[in-house]
Structure formats: structure tokens, C-alpha cells
Write an enzyme that holds these catalytic residues in place. Structure first.
Site, PDB file in Angstrom:
ATOM      1  CB  THR A   1      -0.907  -0.018   1.249  1.00 11.72           C
ATOM      2  OG1 THR A   1      -1.615  -1.251   1.263  1.00 11.72           O
ATOM      3  CG2 THR A   1      -1.888   1.133   1.240  1.00 11.72           C
TER       4      THR A   1
ATOM      5  N   PRO B   1       0.526   5.859  -0.121  1.00  4.91           N
ATOM      6  CG  PRO B   1       1.815   7.613   0.725  1.00  4.91           C
ATOM      7  CD  PRO B   1       1.932   6.267   0.059  1.00  4.91           C
TER       8      PRO B   1
ATOM      9  N   GLY C   1      -4.255   1.706  -2.693  1.00  8.28           N
ATOM     10  CA  GLY C   1      -4.310   0.536  -1.824  1.00  8.28           C
ATOM     11  C   GLY C   1      -4.997  -0.603  -2.546  1.00  8.28           C
TER      12      GLY C   1
ATOM     13  CD  GLU D   1      -2.842 -10.268   2.987  1.00  6.80           C
ATOM     14  OE1 GLU D   1      -2.220 -10.435   1.917  1.00  6.80           O
ATOM     15  OE2 GLU D   1      -3.027  -9.142   3.496  1.00  6.80           O
TER      16      GLU D   1
ATOM     17  NE  ARG E   1     -25.275  -4.358  34.792  1.00  4.01           N
ATOM     18  CZ  ARG E   1     -24.881  -3.380  35.579  1.00  4.01           C
ATOM     19  NH1 ARG E   1     -23.937  -3.584  36.475  1.00  4.01           N
ATOM     20  NH2 ARG E   1     -25.395  -2.180  35.455  1.00  4.01           N
TER      21      ARG E   1
ATOM     22  N   GLY F   1     -24.229  -3.153  27.880  1.00  4.71           N
ATOM     23  CA  GLY F   1     -24.622  -1.802  28.282  1.00  4.71           C
ATOM     24  C   GLY F   1     -23.412  -0.883  28.312  1.00  4.71           C
TER      25      GLY F   1
ATOM     26  N   GLY G   1      -7.313  -6.639   1.497  1.00 12.43           N
ATOM     27  CA  GLY G   1      -8.289  -6.403   0.428  1.00 12.43           C
ATOM     28  C   GLY G   1      -9.610  -6.077   1.096  1.00 12.43           C
ATOM     29  CB  THR G   2     -11.910  -3.116   0.976  1.00 13.04           C
ATOM     30  OG1 THR G   2     -12.252  -3.177  -0.417  1.00 13.04           O
ATOM     31  CG2 THR G   2     -10.841  -2.065   1.212  1.00 13.04           C
TER      32      THR G   2
HETATM   33  C1  LIG Z   1      -4.052  -1.321  10.385  1.00 17.81           C
HETATM   34  C2  LIG Z   1      -3.695  -1.540   8.956  1.00 17.81           C
HETATM   35  C3  LIG Z   1      -2.698  -2.443   8.624  1.00 17.81           C
HETATM   36  C4  LIG Z   1      -2.343  -2.630   7.299  1.00 17.81           C
HETATM   37  N1  LIG Z   1      -1.269  -3.436   6.997  1.00 17.81           N
HETATM   38  C5  LIG Z   1      -0.773  -3.418   5.725  1.00 17.81           C
HETATM   39  C6  LIG Z   1       0.465  -4.056   5.420  1.00 17.81           C
HETATM   40  O1  LIG Z   1       1.117  -4.670   6.286  1.00 17.81           O
HETATM   41  N2  LIG Z   1       0.934  -3.984   4.149  1.00 17.81           N
HETATM   42  C7  LIG Z   1       0.266  -3.315   3.170  1.00 17.81           C
HETATM   43  O2  LIG Z   1       0.750  -3.281   2.052  1.00 17.81           O
HETATM   44  N3  LIG Z   1      -0.913  -2.715   3.424  1.00 17.81           N
HETATM   45  C8  LIG Z   1      -1.448  -2.740   4.672  1.00 17.81           C
HETATM   46  N4  LIG Z   1      -2.620  -2.093   4.953  1.00 17.81           N
HETATM   47  C9  LIG Z   1      -3.327  -1.415   3.880  1.00 17.81           C
HETATM   48  C10 LIG Z   1      -4.641  -2.055   3.501  1.00 17.81           C
HETATM   49  O3  LIG Z   1      -4.434  -3.278   2.867  1.00 17.81           O
HETATM   50  C11 LIG Z   1      -5.388  -1.028   2.628  1.00 17.81           C
HETATM   51  O4  LIG Z   1      -5.780   0.027   3.487  1.00 17.81           O
HETATM   52  C12 LIG Z   1      -6.579  -1.624   1.915  1.00 17.81           C
HETATM   53  O5  LIG Z   1      -6.163  -2.521   0.928  1.00 17.81           O
HETATM   54  C13 LIG Z   1      -7.456  -0.546   1.268  1.00 17.81           C
HETATM   55  O6  LIG Z   1      -6.711   0.330   0.496  1.00 17.81           O
HETATM   56  P1  LIG Z   1      -6.883   1.921   0.706  1.00 17.81           P
HETATM   57  O7  LIG Z   1      -6.739   2.210   2.144  1.00 17.81           O
HETATM   58  O8  LIG Z   1      -5.981   2.628  -0.237  1.00 17.81           O
HETATM   59  O9  LIG Z   1      -8.399   2.203   0.300  1.00 17.81           O
HETATM   60  P2  LIG Z   1      -8.935   2.560  -1.167  1.00 17.81           P
HETATM   61  O10 LIG Z   1      -8.417   1.592  -2.134  1.00 17.81           O
HETATM   62  O11 LIG Z   1      -8.689   4.005  -1.417  1.00 17.81           O
HETATM   63  O12 LIG Z   1     -10.499   2.323  -0.969  1.00 17.81           O
HETATM   64  C14 LIG Z   1     -11.399   3.314  -0.468  1.00 17.81           C
HETATM   65  C15 LIG Z   1     -12.820   2.728  -0.569  1.00 17.81           C
HETATM   66  O13 LIG Z   1     -13.138   2.475  -1.945  1.00 17.81           O
HETATM   67  C16 LIG Z   1     -13.562   1.131  -2.113  1.00 17.81           C
HETATM   68  N5  LIG Z   1     -13.140   0.614  -3.423  1.00 17.81           N
HETATM   69  C17 LIG Z   1     -11.904   0.658  -3.977  1.00 17.81           C
HETATM   70  N6  LIG Z   1     -11.908   0.024  -5.149  1.00 17.81           N
HETATM   71  C18 LIG Z   1     -13.173  -0.457  -5.343  1.00 17.81           C
HETATM   72  C19 LIG Z   1     -13.822  -1.209  -6.368  1.00 17.81           C
HETATM   73  N7  LIG Z   1     -13.161  -1.638  -7.455  1.00 17.81           N
HETATM   74  N8  LIG Z   1     -15.115  -1.524  -6.211  1.00 17.81           N
HETATM   75  C20 LIG Z   1     -15.811  -1.102  -5.114  1.00 17.81           C
HETATM   76  N9  LIG Z   1     -15.253  -0.382  -4.124  1.00 17.81           N
HETATM   77  C21 LIG Z   1     -13.949  -0.074  -4.226  1.00 17.81           C
HETATM   78  C22 LIG Z   1     -12.862   0.371  -0.985  1.00 17.81           C
HETATM   79  O14 LIG Z   1     -13.527  -0.838  -0.721  1.00 17.81           O
HETATM   80  C23 LIG Z   1     -12.980   1.379   0.148  1.00 17.81           C
HETATM   81  O15 LIG Z   1     -14.244   1.288   0.736  1.00 17.81           O
HETATM   82  C24 LIG Z   1      -3.031  -1.938   6.269  1.00 17.81           C
HETATM   83  C25 LIG Z   1      -4.062  -1.050   6.605  1.00 17.81           C
HETATM   84  C26 LIG Z   1      -4.381  -0.826   7.918  1.00 17.81           C
HETATM   85  C27 LIG Z   1      -5.432   0.206   8.225  1.00 17.81           C
END
Ligand SMILES: Cc1cc2nc3c(=O)[nH]c(=O)nc-3n(C[C@H](O)[C@H](O)[C@H](O)COP(=O)(O)OP(=O)(O)OC[C@H]3O[C@@H](n4cnc5c(N)ncnc54)[C@H](O)[C@@H]3O)c2cc1C
Length: 384
Positions: free
Chosen positions: A129, A131, A134, A245, A271, A342, A367-368
């Protein structure tokens, strides 16, 4: 309807893990949360006791035949202690990094990195990931340019688990700007390489004890010997490893949900309100009944996925189903359990409150859940 998912060996191993949790984890949980870091010593003890390194090949110190049920035992025992940050950190090592090095490393790389990863001396991280990107990994901008004897890496990564502590990080870099999906390569950056720096420890909603960080690469020279797998094969390698994963996230979800539900059942028995136990209200009994059923059904699917993984048959689609479903169920169950507590459910000294904070990320990382449904939908009706 008890089925024999576990065998006697798993139960003997459970005793080892339970003793580890009692001695090494429970007394330290609060302190780890306060310092927002897990002690390195804990990794070493886990390594000595064979609690990490469960996915490594035998020749490097792993088990004779990797069996994910042992990992499930670790997740269950850490779940019972509500040691979510530690569970998630060990998962990163065992379910992501060790499998990457085992599957794609050369003999020399495996000999160099696997033994210290199994012993807990070497903590590893993976940096996909950035900035700006992701979910859409094709948008990765961290670049690696070929130079004499290796690669010159520039870029920034964010949200990297174990980012502060890691000794080694597998970086996904673009090695061919024109190569499309074939333009990415996995490069192993080691902690002392000039130009590799860590940013701040990120302040998160939950998983307090886990160090999540930004990483920066400024003209970092990575020798050819640190290329993991094929040049240009990075994206394909990531895809190959994502099912494990995601299984890991689903397994963790089941383990934590079971612990929270058990804890809530006990709470509602103790409780009282209006002269009765909370457990005696019909609403409570229906809530508990629904949650117990949902969780049993979820467990059955996740157990099936674990056995499929053991047999080398877990598909990307099945892992996506397990991940989104189990993490949704986890969040739903914990929210309902919190409600049954509660106001005490909102107090961090109660395990359900911590579990609530820690659960939310499960729907995002690996992956979300939207991306999981995208994968499943594509399998059902093809690409748009
Ligand atoms: C605590 C924590 C630990 C993590 N650890 C790691 C790690 O060790 N290594 C690493 O590489 N990453 C890591 N991550 C990153 C994590 O995998 C990403 O945050 C995640 O993949 C989502 O990417 P993003 O944050 O850029 O969101 P975005 O990709 O910007 O997504 C924003 C929103 O848009 C939605 N969206 C995006 N594309 C689509 C689509 N095609 N269809 C529908 N909806 C979509 C997403 O579901 C989400 O709701 C970590 C994140 C956190 C918060």
C-alpha cells in the site's frame, strides 16, 4: 453436532500455546497497548516454543507437514486472551511473509531468512500500500530502476504492519513503467540499507499494540540477490498468496468472535436488571441464539476453507468469501455483544470494548470487503 476438526496433536499443541499465553502474553497486554509496541522478547519466546514458523518448510526448521489447523489453535488461544494485536502480528509473519520467502525465495534466500524468521529473531513486513493507492495495486508508484548489480528503489509506503520493528520488508515496486501487470517486482529491503527510513508510528482506531508505519525509500540500493521471485512477476506472486492472507483474516475473525461471545454469555448470566439476570430477557436469549448460530455456520465454512488450504485447493474466490463473510460476522457479533454489556461495553477495561476497536480493520485490510465481493461477482458474471 461436534465434528472432529482437530486431532490429538492439535490439542497437545494447544496446551503449549495456552501456557505461552498465560506466562508471556496476559501479564503484558496492557503495557503493549500503552507503549503501542509488542516486546521483541515475546517473538523470541514464541520462536523457541514453536508457536511461530508453522508454515515454514521442514528443512529450515518448520513442521514436517504444514497444517493450518495448528495456526488456528494459535489464533484461538490468543483470541481467548483478546491478544488481537499479537495474533495479527504473528499472522503477518506466518501466513504472509514466511510463505512468500518459502514459495519464491532462492535456496540462498531461504537459508538466509527463514531460520531467523522461525526463531522470532527476524520480524518481516510486506509493503504494497502507498499513500495514493491501496485496493488498486496497479497504481503503485514506488519504482525500482536497474543499476549495476541490483536496483535503485524510490518511493513511499503506508499502513505497513510491523513497520517500526521489521528487520526486512518485501517491497512491491514498479520495475517496468510500460509493463502493465507484468511491470512489478518484489524486492527485499533490509533494515540497514542506506536510504530506507521509517516514518511515524501511526495512531489507529484499534490494534493499539501493533506498530503500523509509513516507510520511505530514497535511492535505496537493493542487490540482485534480494529480488524475490521473477523480475516482472510481482503481481502474479501477490495473487498466488492472497488466498492464505484472507483465510488468516477469516480464521482470526472466528477465533475472536467465539471468545467475545463466550465472554458475553458469562456477563449476561452475572449482571442483573429489573430483578432478573440480563440473560433472562427474551431479547438477550434471542440475540445470543442468533449469534451462536451465525458463528457456528461461519466456523463450518472457515474450517472447510482451512482443510481446502491444507490440500492445496483453496481458491481465490472461496478465500474471498471466507474473508468478507467472517469479518462481517465478527463485526456484527462484537457490536451486539457490546450492546448486551450496556455502558460497561464501552469501557476499555472490558474485553468486548477492545475487541470492538480491533475488529473494524478486518473489513479493510487484506483487500477490502468490497474488493472481495468484486472478486466473487467477477467469478459469477464475468468482467464488466
Ligand atoms: C491497520 C492496517 C494495517 C495494514 N497493513 C498493511 C500491510 O502490512 N501492508 C500493506 O501493504 N498494506 C497494509 N494495509 C493497507 C490495507 O491493505 C489497505 O488500506 C486496503 O487494501 C485498502 O486500500 P486503501 O486504504 O488505499 O483504500 P482505497 O483503495 O482508497 O479504498 C477506499 C474505498 O473504496 C472502495 N473501493 C476501492 N476500489 C473499489 C472497487 N473496485 N469496487 C468497489 N469499491 C472499491 C474500498 O472498498 C474502500 O471502501 C493496512 C491497513 C491498515 C489500516
Amino acid at each position: 453436532m461436534k465434528q472432529n476438526f482437530y486431532e490429538p496433536d492439535h490439542e497437545s499443541f494447544r496446551e503449549v500455546v495456552a501456557a505461552f499465553v498465560e506466562r508471556e502474553v496476559l501479564p503484558n497486554l496492557d503495557r503493549w497497548d500503552e507503549q503501542r509496541l509488542i516486546d521483541r522478547e515475546t517473538w523470541l519466546v514464541a520462536g523457541r516454543q514453536g508457536i511461530i514458523g508453522l508454515s515454514a518448510p521442514e528443512e529450515f526448521g518448520g513442521p514436517a507437514s504444514p497444517d493450518y489447523r495448528f495456526r488456528m489453535v494459535v489464533l484461538e488461544e490468543l483470541g481467548k486472551a483478546f491478544a488481537t494485536s499479537l495474533a495479527s502480528s504473528f499472522s503477518l509473519q506466518d501466513d504472509i511473509l514466511i510463505p512468500y520467502i518459502s514459495a519464491f525465495g532462492t535456496d540462498e534466500q531461504r537459508r538466509r531468512w527463514l531460520p531467523p524468521m522461525i526463531s522470532g529473531e527476524l520480524i518481516a513486513a510486506i509493503a504494497m500500500t502507498e499513500p495514493g493507492t491501496g485496493s488498486d495495486l496497479q497504481g503503485i508508484r514506488t519504482s525500482a530502476v536497474r543499476v549495476d548489480g541490483g536496483w535503485r528503489v524510490n518511493g513511499a509506503k503506508t499502513f505497513i504492519t510491523s513497520g517500526i520493528q521489521c528487520d526486512l520488508v518485501v517491497v512491491v515496486a514498479r520495475t517496468d513503467p510500460e509493463g502493465g501487470p507484468h511491470g512489478f517486482t518484489l524486492l527485499v529491503v533490509e533494515k540497514d540499507m542506506p536510504g530506507f527510513t521509517r516514518g511515524r508510528k501511526l495512531d489507529k482506531v484499534g490494534l493499539d499494540a501493533q506498530d503500523t508505519a509509513e516507510l520511505f525509500f530514497e535511492d535505496v540500493f537493493v542487490p540482485e540477490a534480494n529480488v524475490l521471485g521473477e523480475v516482472g512477476g510481482g503481481m502474479a506472486q501477490l495473487k498466488q498468496m492472497l488466498p492464505l492472507e484472507r483465510l488468516s483474516i477469516a480464521a482470526h475473525a472466528v477465533a475472536v468472535s467465539e471468545a467475545v461471545l463466550a465472554n458475553t454469555v458469562e456477563y449476561t448470566r452475572q449482571r442483573t436488571a429489573f430483578g432478573k439476570r440480563i440473560a433472562d430477557f427474551q431479547n438477550t436469549r434471542f440475540q445470543l441464539a442468533e449469534m451462536a448460530t451465525e458463528l457456528d455456520v461461519t466456523r463450518a465454512y472457515v474450517e472447510r476453507a482451512i482443510l481446502a488450504h491444507n490440500a492445496g485447493e483453496l481458491t481465490v474466490v472461496d478465500a474471498a468469501k471466507a474473508k468478507w463473510w467472517a469479518s462481517e460476522i465478527q463485526n456484527r457479533i462484537i457490536d451486539r455483544c457490546l450492546q448486551l454489556h450496556g455502558g460497561y461495553g464501552y469501557m476499555l477495561e472490558y474485553p468486548v470494548a477492545r475487541a470492538f476497536k480491533d475488529a473494524r480493520i478486518q473489513k479493510i485490510f487484506g483487500g477490502t470487503n468490497e474488493i472481495m465481493k468484486h472478486i466473487i461477482g467477477r467469478d459469477l458474471v464475468g468482467r464488466p
